[in-house]
Each structure stands twice: as C-alpha cells, then as structure tokens.
Write an enzyme that holds these catalytic residues in place. Structure first.
Site, mmCIF file in Angstrom:
data_model
loop_
_atom_site.group_PDB
_atom_site.id
_atom_site.type_symbol
_atom_site.label_atom_id
_atom_site.label_comp_id
_atom_site.label_asym_id
_atom_site.label_seq_id
_atom_site.Cartn_x
_atom_site.Cartn_y
_atom_site.Cartn_z
ATOM 1 N N HIS A 19 0.831 -1.197 0.000
ATOM 2 C CA HIS A 19 0.000 0.000 0.000
ATOM 3 C C HIS A 19 0.868 1.251 0.000
ATOM 4 C CE1 HIS A 19 0.447 -0.393 4.476
ATOM 5 N NE2 HIS A 19 0.580 0.922 4.387
ATOM 6 N N ARG A 23 -1.632 11.128 4.049
ATOM 7 C CA ARG A 23 -2.294 11.811 5.160
ATOM 8 C C ARG A 23 -3.322 12.770 4.579
ATOM 9 N NH1 ARG A 23 3.083 11.407 6.797
ATOM 10 N NH2 ARG A 23 3.288 10.219 8.723
ATOM 11 N N GLU A 70 -3.780 3.643 1.449
ATOM 12 C CA GLU A 70 -4.147 3.868 2.849
ATOM 13 C C GLU A 70 -4.302 5.362 3.076
ATOM 14 O OE1 GLU A 70 -2.197 3.660 7.327
ATOM 15 O OE2 GLU A 70 -1.175 2.653 5.681
ATOM 16 N N ASN A 74 -5.258 12.098 10.911
ATOM 17 C CA ASN A 74 -4.822 12.373 12.278
ATOM 18 C C ASN A 74 -5.787 13.397 12.848
ATOM 19 O OD1 ASN A 74 -2.320 10.767 12.517
ATOM 20 N ND2 ASN A 74 -1.710 12.000 10.770
ATOM 21 N N HIS A 88 3.525 11.835 -7.500
ATOM 22 C CA HIS A 88 2.152 11.505 -7.833
ATOM 23 C C HIS A 88 1.916 10.008 -7.714
ATOM 24 C CE1 HIS A 88 4.371 11.080 -11.674
ATOM 25 N NE2 HIS A 88 3.581 10.031 -11.836
ATOM 26 N N GLU A 136 -1.735 10.761 -11.674
ATOM 27 C CA GLU A 136 -1.521 10.690 -13.120
ATOM 28 C C GLU A 136 -2.373 9.568 -13.690
ATOM 29 O OE1 GLU A 136 2.119 10.324 -16.354
ATOM 30 O OE2 GLU A 136 2.436 9.591 -14.322
#
Length: 150
Positions: A19, A23, A70, A74, A88, A136
């Site tokens: 993965h 954030r 993922e 936070n 990217h 992209e």
C-alpha cells in the site's frame, strides 16, 4: 523473474508493494473522492480514538493481488504541507480522454487534460484530489482491467 505475482530479488527475498499511505485532512471527503470520482472501493477502515487517528484502505482490489491506498486522518489536523519530495500516484486507464470527462462530470479536478506526454506518444492526464495530491492517468488500452473508472 516472478513467482505468482511476487518479484524475486537476490538472496530470494520476495517483496511486493502492499500500500501507499497519504495523510488527509478530511477522511470522508477523501473516501468520497477516491470511490465516487476514481471508482475505487472502500476495502476496510478503522477508528483509533485512543491514538487519535483513523484509517481507510481503498483500491481496485485487495492485497495480495492489488496494491492498496491507505488514507490516514490524524484527528484535529485538517491540512498538510505538500513538500517537494512527493510526485504523484499513477493509475492505468483504457481511455484517458473518457476518464477525464468522467472525472469532471463527477466533480473531480482535472489539472492536465489528456494528451500525449511531451516528447512521446503515451497519452496522460493529471487529476488533483481534495488534499492536493496529484494523480496521473496513463492510457493503457491493452491493460483495461483495473482502470477503475466507471
């Protein structure tokens, strides 16, 4: 060399990308973008209030056959600095022009319209997600599976 989709390196160490983590400032907004605009599926999510973070895993399929995205929220942080190291994420699509039309119709932000890459023939486009991450789109007619856009 590969064995059942896993890449074999020297000393028989078998590795695979599982993965990529991003954030995000608003988890639901990002889930909506990746599912409704880019056609990914929400694979699983978890809340961790004690440690003040929430996770969502998305993709066009799940591990180990497919790499996942993922999204990490936070709690209390609604924006991040992009920095200069991030480039990217790349997604294969069967038709970059149609993908851009679909993304725009779904409310997505196409920042580079579909067309040949400078100095080449490969058709690409760029989209920006709600947190400013670049995605992209690379036209791969021979690899239509996994394109994900509906």
């Amino acid at each position: 060399m590969s064995r059942a989709g896993f890449y074999i390196f020297s000393l028989e160490i078998i590795m695979r990308i599982l993965h990529t983590m991003l954030r995000v400032g608003n988890l639901q907004r990002s889930i909506d973008f990746y599912t409704q605009v880019l056609g990914m599926k929400l694979l699983r999510s978890s809340e961790n209030p004690e440690y003040k973070y929430s996770l969502a895993f998305l993709g066009y399929g799940s591990n180990p056959e497919h790499a996942e995205l993922e999204l990490t929220y936070n709690h209390g942080i609604d924006q991040y600095e992009m920095g200069t190291a991030y480039g990217h994420i790349a997604l294969g699509v069967p038709d970059a022009y149609a993908a851009c039309d679909k993304i725009k119709a779904s409310g997505g932000n196409v920042t580079r319209e579909a067309g040949p890459v400078k100095g080449g023939k490969t058709v690409i486009a760029f989209v920006t997600d709600p947190d400013g991450y670049k995605i992209e789109l690379i036209e791969r007619k021979e690899d239509a599976d996994g394109a994900g856009l509906r």
